[in-house]
Design a protein around this motif. Structure first.
Motif, PDB file in Angstrom:
ATOM      1  N   ARG A 270       9.719  63.522  44.078  1.00  0.00           N
ATOM      2  CA  ARG A 270      10.828  63.377  45.012  1.00  0.00           C
ATOM      3  C   ARG A 270      11.437  64.747  45.304  1.00  0.00           C
ATOM      4  NH1 ARG A 270       8.872  58.416  42.892  1.00  0.00           N
ATOM      5  NH2 ARG A 270      10.348  56.736  43.341  1.00  0.00           N
ATOM      6  N   SER A 297       8.899  61.563  49.478  1.00  0.00           N
ATOM      7  CA  SER A 297      10.241  61.000  49.607  1.00  0.00           C
ATOM      8  C   SER A 297      11.253  62.136  49.589  1.00  0.00           C
ATOM      9  CB  SER A 297      10.523  60.021  48.468  1.00  0.00           C
ATOM     10  OG  SER A 297      11.826  59.494  48.577  1.00  0.00           O
ATOM     11  N   SER A 299      15.160  63.223  50.133  1.00  0.00           N
ATOM     12  CA  SER A 299      16.546  62.752  50.189  1.00  0.00           C
ATOM     13  C   SER A 299      17.461  63.933  50.500  1.00  0.00           C
ATOM     14  CB  SER A 299      16.930  62.089  48.872  1.00  0.00           C
ATOM     15  OG  SER A 299      16.693  62.975  47.790  1.00  0.00           O
ATOM     16  N   TYR A 346      15.979  56.766  50.621  1.00  0.00           N
ATOM     17  CA  TYR A 346      15.223  57.818  49.954  1.00  0.00           C
ATOM     18  C   TYR A 346      16.054  58.450  48.840  1.00  0.00           C
ATOM     19  CZ  TYR A 346      12.319  57.355  54.178  1.00  0.00           C
ATOM     20  OH  TYR A 346      11.546  56.868  55.211  1.00  0.00           O
ATOM     21  N   GLU A 349      15.403  56.406  45.912  1.00  0.00           N
ATOM     22  CA  GLU A 349      14.124  56.808  45.317  1.00  0.00           C
ATOM     23  C   GLU A 349      14.288  58.105  44.534  1.00  0.00           C
ATOM     24  OE1 GLU A 349      11.432  57.020  48.617  1.00  0.00           O
ATOM     25  OE2 GLU A 349      11.404  54.844  48.925  1.00  0.00           O
ATOM     26  N   GLN A 354      15.404  52.721  43.311  1.00  0.00           N
ATOM     27  CA  GLN A 354      15.196  52.106  44.620  1.00  0.00           C
ATOM     28  C   GLN A 354      15.208  50.582  44.591  1.00  0.00           C
ATOM     29  OE1 GLN A 354      13.141  54.175  43.028  1.00  0.00           O
ATOM     30  NE2 GLN A 354      10.985  53.543  43.169  1.00  0.00           N
TER      31      GLN A 354
END
Length: 434
Positions: A270, A297, A299, A346, A349, A354
């Protein structure tokens, strides 16, 4: 007995289909969402303990800030307009070395107030004195992934003390505060931690079944230094050390090759995109559209308010949507819907939750924000998601709810004494020797 509450508003669900329910309602009992759909025809007969009629306002998932250092709010505006390494080594680290638990307490409270007021319900924090941070998070009612950050530029004895502190903190606080506080293990960065120290931290994370969080590839200098020291760029270096075999969240990821993006995608690493901080420190622009296209992913994070200089995630949200359009000469590089997912789904995640966070769906945690859309900049009411991303500001948030509990209602903070926090933050800053 758990209280049942129903809120009538325009529901921006951020579910799999990005559904928007214009005359909708969200209900929750205790800390979980129990209903999402059209508003019951007769609100007075809906059968809930409390019915809140906010017709026309927007209700959406609480925003998730996946990288920051809450205690550093005390250094907001102290040393601006400097390159990252000079900013860190000459300005930040000397003052931070003087921070005590009391210093971090009031810096953290200042950050919590700002996040609650601007719609962040979950945040990641990498810092020191984390037991103090955890107690403040618990008292404020927020949700957080906390990390005892470990810089390895010290003696072996100090490194082992930091690792022991991080381990004890994880054992004491993981899944505490009714599950609102969870923990990650956090080597600061490849250029501040030796391979041996990073390996020890990875092994401890494996033993404790915890994810990892690290700064990575923030500047071109950092990447070059990693190649000079270890013969590899940071991504290959961390892959070789086995970091990505555990769930990992990396902050920044600005300077990446296509091959490195493939590695991150392969291991489902991530990424926290800190667009404002990276721009202000002239670190560069992360290749976010490429990462998203490869299934990484991505964020949003603010980094600290010493390098941002605020924790208003709505600024990251808008910039994430528009910056990459301009840099890539592509008006659809990061559409509004995708940007909002970066701040919510996201983000969930990014904190490895999530299944319970990031969207308004039955069974998920009641982490919600309500925005006052009865203002000129929300009209005409064509596309609520567009307005949230391109027109709104964090100060439009009127209610902030975490785990079914109001932390702010109609702009009034309910869990923190703002006046005292501001006074104490200024007081403790004056104790630092500049």
């Amino acid at each position: 007995m758990k209280k049942t509450i129903l809120i009538h508003a325009t529901v921006i669900t951020v579910n799999d289909t990005n559904e928007v329910i214009h005359d909708g309602a969200v209900a929750f009992e205790g800390n979980k969402i129990t209903y999402v759909g059209p508003t019951p025809e007769d609100l007075s007969e809906a059968g809930y303990d409390e019915v809140i009629d906010q017709k026309g306002d927007y209700i959406l998932p609480g925003l998730i800030n996946t990288h920051g250092h809450a205690g550093m709010s005390l250094l907001r505006g102290y040393a601006d307009d400097l390159p990252l390494q000079q900013w860190l080594e000459d300005k930040m680290w000397p003052l931070e070395a003087q921070f005590t638990g009391d210093t971090v307490k009031w810096g953290t409270q200042l950050s919590l107030i700002e996040m609650i007021r601007t719609g962040t319900t979950t945040f990641v924090d990498m810092y020191d004195h984390m037991d103090v941070v955890a107690k403040e998070v618990d008292a404020a009612g927020m949700r957080a992934r906390l990390c005892r950050g470990m810089i390895g530029l010290c003696s072996e004895e100090e490194r082992q003390t930091k690792l022991k502190d991080a381990t004890l903190f994880a054992k004491e606080w993981h899944n505490q505060a009714d599950g609102r506080i969870t923990v990650m293990m956090a080597p600061h960065a490849p250029y501040t931690c030796s391979p041996e120290f990073i390996t020890q931290i990875i092994e401890k994370a494996d033993e404790l079944s915890l994810p990892l969080h690290i700064h990575m590839s923030e500047t071109a200098w950092e990447v070059g230094q990693n190649e000079k020291d270890y013969g590899q760029r940071p991504v290959a270096h961390l892959e070789k050390l086995g970091m990505f075999n555990r769930p990992t969240l990396v902050a920044h990821a600005v300077h990446l090759t296509d091959e490195e993006i493939d590695i991150l995608a392969k291991y489902n690493v991530r990424v926290s995109h800190n667009v404002v901080s990276n721009l202000k420190l002239a670190s560069g622009v992360a290749p976010v559209p490429k990462m998203l296209a490869k299934g990484v992913s991505v964020s949003l994070g603010t980094d600290s308010s010493a390098s941002n200089n605020n924790l208003n995630l709505f600024e990251e949200l808008k910039l994430a949507a528009i910056l990459h359009k301009g840099v890539n000469n592509d008006p659809v590089a990061v559409p509004a819907e995708e940007a909002l997912r970066m701040a919510t789904r996201y983000g969930a995640e990014g904190v490895f939750q999530q299944e319970t966070l990031g969207s308004i769906e039955v069974g998920k945690q009641a982490d919600l924000i309500v925005m006052d859309s009865h203002q000129a900049h929300f009209h005409p009411a064509h596309q609520p998601i567009s307005h949230v991303v391109y027109a709104a500001n964090g100060r439009d948030v009127k209610d902030t709810i975490v785990a079914g509990k109001f932390l702010m209602r109609n702009h009034k903070l309910l869990t923190i004494d703002e006046e005292r926090a501001i006074y104490e933050a200024n007081r403790v800053f004056q104790t630092l020797k500049r």
